[in-house]
Scaffold this active site. Structure first.
Site: not given
Ligand code: AP5
Ligand code: MG
Length: 218
Positions: A13, A127, A160
């Site tokens: 994402k 990552r 992370r």
């Molecule tokens: P990356 O782009 O980082 O993936 P992502 O989908 O953004 O993964 P996240 O871990 O950020 O998602 P998340 O939803 O768990 O975390 P968030 O930060 O939103 O890609 C991953 C890796 O793969 C990278 O190294 C990239 O380079 C590689 N990659 C990407 N695409 C690729 C491809 N096509 N081919 C090869 N490699 C590739 O949230 C974190 C925490 O915050 C949550 O767990 C929760 O506790 C809290 N939080 C956030 N929002 C809310 C909410 N709305 N409500 C409640 N809690 C929340």
């Molecule tokens: Mg993310």
């Protein structure tokens, strides 16, 4: 254009959001990034969010909704935004609709990235993020030019705090239970755009563009 991107943890994402906002001139609003910044700055919000995030749990709905309501009211959102990681529950989705109604805005497309669980594990395990500016890398798929250092600011890249094996499974489980129901929610509103998330970063971005262009022509 106002977009929403959803998909399991590690589906790409954040990676795709960066490319989409650049191409379409949108503001990137990532709740995960907002919380990580608050944690780094040791603010009250950061203190609140930290305990949940490090355990791989969701931050309570009301806290997240307040953060987003304030952010959407900012001036730079006028010309379009991309929400990454929000909403994550039906409660948040309903709240979002109410917020947007007040602002006379709406979501145009919901991009859902589909990826196999095996690929998710690999993407998350490799990552690395910059300890200073938060830029994201992957040891195998998107390595920095200089090993261990951020391309943008030179600071060390680290894993992370919520990318441990234990929290990874917990996060996927919570995603399936709490966030996956949004698929039906947005499908019923005819906003859902399914994007195959396998293949290279460029390939996934190509599919997103193709999908958005399809709707642009009608
Ligand atoms: P990356 O782009 O980082 O993936 P992502 O989908 O953004 O993964 P996240 O871990 O950020 O998602 P998340 O939803 O768990 O975390 P968030 O930060 O939103 O890609 C991953 C890796 O793969 C990278 O190294 C990239 O380079 C590689 N990659 C990407 N695409 C690729 C491809 N096509 N081919 C090869 N490699 C590739 O949230 C974190 C925490 O915050 C949550 O767990 C929760 O506790 C809290 N939080 C956030 N929002 C809310 C909410 N709305 N409500 C409640 N809690 C929340
Ligand atoms: Mg993310």
């Amino acid at each position: 254009m106002n977009l929403l991107i959803m998909g399991p943890p590690g589906s790409g994402k954040g990676t795709q959001s960066k490319l989409v906002v650049e191409k379409y001139g949108l503001v990137h609003i990532s709740t995960g990034d907002i919380f990580r910044k608050a944690i780094k700055e040791k603010s009250e919000l950061g203190h609140l969010a930290k305990s949940y995030i490090e355990k791989g749990e969701y931050v309570p709905d009301d806290i997240v909704c307040e953060v987003i309501e304030d952010r959407l009211a900012e001036d730079d959102c006028k010309n379009g935004f991309l929400l990454d990681g929000f909403p994550r529950t039906i409660y948040q989705a309903v709240k979002l609709e109410q917020m947007l109604e007040k602002l006379n805005k709406k979501i145009d497309h919901v991009l859902k990235i589909d990826v196999d669980p095996y690929v998710l594990v690999k993407r998350r395990a490799g990552r690395r993020v910059c300890s200073n500016c938060g830029s994201s890398y992957h040891l195998e798929f998107k390595p920095p030019v200089t090993k261990g250092a951020c391309d943008k600011c030179g600071h060390a890249i680290v894993q992370r705090a919520d990318d441990t094996e234990e929290t990874a499974f917990k996060r996927l489980d919570i995603y399936l239970k709490s966030t996956y129901p949004l698929v039906e929610y947005y499908d019923a509103k005819e906003l859902l755009r399914n994007i195959h998330g396998f293949g290279t970063i460029e390939r996934v971005f190509f599919r997103i563009n193709r999908e958005l262009e399809k709707y642009d022509n009608h």
